[in-house]
Scaffold this motif. Structure first.
Motif, PDB file in Angstrom:
ATOM      1  N   ALA A   1      40.356  41.788  37.265  1.00  0.00           N
ATOM      2  CA  ALA A   1      41.628  42.134  37.898  1.00  0.00           C
ATOM      3  C   ALA A   1      41.470  43.340  38.821  1.00  0.00           C
ATOM      4  O   ALA A   1      42.042  43.375  39.920  1.00  0.00           O
TER       5      ALA A   1
ATOM      6  N   MET B   1      41.822  37.494  40.728  1.00  0.00           N
ATOM      7  CA  MET B   1      42.910  37.222  39.809  1.00  0.00           C
ATOM      8  C   MET B   1      42.716  35.919  39.031  1.00  0.00           C
ATOM      9  O   MET B   1      43.084  35.845  37.856  1.00  0.00           O
TER      10      MET B   1
ATOM     11  N   ALA C   1      40.276  36.700  36.384  1.00  0.00           N
ATOM     12  CA  ALA C   1      40.916  37.555  35.386  1.00  0.00           C
ATOM     13  C   ALA C   1      41.800  36.736  34.449  1.00  0.00           C
ATOM     14  O   ALA C   1      41.787  36.923  33.228  1.00  0.00           O
TER      15      ALA C   1
END
Length: 485
Positions: A326, A331, A334
């Protein structure tokens, strides 16, 4: 928490009287010197082995600490073969060795059962019981059960007060500090999504003050004992102080933490180094040190040292992977990592849920998840014999000959292996399993209303007198008294 630190403390304290050079080097943190102090045992004569030599156990412990697991297993086997004092001593040693090795491999259920057997054994010494309760504390903490860990630690302190070597007391105080710091780091607001450790709040575990100049070892210093502590404890206290204050945002503590990690790297202790880096990584994330966190993450790498296989992934590292992704702006990665982390955390909690049914290590009941710890102490072939016993325990005609035939060995061979590895004959194992099973049912408040004899019949016991005699032998009371509470 760094399990090997406490394993080294336990080994060093236990062997201070019998192998002093080894113990001193181990408690100083000079583990390679500890190995050198007992290396001569590799050339021990057959006569020495018959008589027993505490250096064999020392050698197995230090080989394990240095990462030579296969060699350590060989020395553990030799230590068991030379344990001539009594069946009780052999059982204690077998459980102790299996417990630590299981804990170091994150086999929590096996470790817990082994340590529980020692803590509940009436013949165990205070030193053996405090060591077992230290192992229980580490095991329960590793499963996020902070209230259980605190309870086991309380018992460790009680046993330490009765032990001859007062270093046990200092080891328990270090463990108390460690619990506070580890819980405190993982439950900072910055790491609020580290859901596995939310159980620490629910259990009311103490949280160390954030950003304090030195939160280290209040109980040790209050007692005025720190100056007498071995270097291994002193360095761990300094490391924990740096860990806690780094999590509080202290840049100076972060630098000191890096220096301590470098010192560990120079000593070449791979498992300790890896665990320190993971804990430092969490502390850096908690303290807002993004660059340092990424550097530590890269230094750790994804693989276990030596390709070590464990049944569990490292939840702290998996969680940190999601946080680092992150921070990098990745993303999707993550989200994937955090999803995996959440599933693994839930699996660990669910898979071990039954472990907490009987929590108190000093409780007289022998209730625990049977099988894992006993089979772990037997060679692979003979584990099948043990599981045959478990599967057929309700057969009142079950005999040692039948068990031996199931794995195609002689009765004599079965007797020898069980006695050497467990300190019990197959017949004794059958009786113990039956008695523990009967007691489980008698103490289960959710169970049926069957009579004592009906319960005993399900476990292969048909004689009331034999039941009462065996039950008293194991639990110091009659079955009826167990029911009455």
């Amino acid at each position: 928490m760094i399990t090997d630190i406490y394993f080294a403390l336990a080994s060093g304290i236990s062997l201070r009287g019998s192998v002093p050079r080894y113990a001193t080097a181990l408690l100083d943190g000079r583990w390679h010197d500890a190995h050198a102090a007992v290396a001569g045992v590799a050339d021990g004569s057959a006569r020495q082995l018959r008589e027993g030599d505490p250096r064999i156990l020392a050698m197995s412990d230090v080989m394990s600490l240095l990462g030579f697991d296969e060699e350590a297993e060989q020395y553990y086997a030799r230590a068991l073969r030379t344990c001539r004092d009594s069946d009780q001593a052999l059982r204690m040693l077998s459980c102790r060795n299996a417990g630590w090795q299981a804990l170091r491999r994150d086999r929590f259920r096996v470790a817990r059962n082994c340590f529980l057997r020692i803590a509940r054994d009436r013949d165990a010494t205070p030193a053996q019981r405090v060591e077992a309760c230290i192992g229980l504390t580490l095991t329960d903490h590793g499963l996020g059960q902070q209230q259980s860990a605190a309870q086991a630690l309380d018992h460790a302190r009680q046993f330490a007060a009765d032990a001859d070597d007062k270093l046990w007391g200092l080891a328990t105080e270090l463990l108390s500090l460690d619990l506070q710091v580890q819980t405190g780091v993982r439950t900072t607001g910055t790491l609020a999504d580290h859901v596995f450790w939310r159980t620490a709040y629910a259990s009311g575990a103490p949280i160390v003050a954030r950003g304090a100049s030195d939160p280290a070892a209040p109980s040790v210093r209050t007692a005025g004992q720190l100056h007498d502590a071995p270097p291994l404890i002193q360095r761990q206290v300094e490391y924990l102080a740096a860990l806690a204050t780094t999590a509080g945002g202290d840049a100076g503590a972060l630098r000191r933490l890096g220096e301590l990690i470098d010192e560990s790297r120079q000593q070449g202790i791979g498992d300790v180094l890896r665990r320190m880096r993971i804990e430092a990584l969490l502390a850096a994330l908690a303290g807002g040190f993004a660059t340092a966190a990424e550097h530590l993450f890269n230094a750790i790498g994804a693989r276990q040292p030596g390709g070590k296989a464990t049944p569990y992934v490292d939840l702290d590292l998996l969680y940190a992977s999601a946080k680092i992704a992150a921070m990098r702006g990745e993303m999707l990665e993550a989200f994937t990592q955090y999803t995996t982390y959440s599933h693994e955390a839930l699996h660990r909690l669910r898979s071990e849920a039954l472990t907490w049914r009987m929590l108190d290590p000093c409780r007289t009941a022998a209730t625990q998840t049977r099988g894992d710890d006993v089979s772990a102490r037997l060679p692979a072939k003979y584990r099948r014999a043990y599981w045959y016993i478990i599967e057929n325990i309700g057969n009142r005609a079950l005999t040692t000959r039948e068990v031996a035939a199931c794995i195609d060995v002689t009765e004599r061979a079965l007797q020898i292996v069980f006695k050497r590895c467990l300190g019990m004959t197959p017949g004794e194992v059958i009786r113990r399993v039956r008695m523990e099973g009967i007691r489980d049912e008698l103490t289960d408040e959710t169970g049926s209303n069957a009579t004592v004899l009906e319960t005993a019949h399900r476990w292969g016991m048909t004689s009331r007198s034999a039941l009462t005699k065996s039950y008293r032998r194991y639990f110091d009371e009659s079955p009826t008294k167990t029911i009455d509470g």
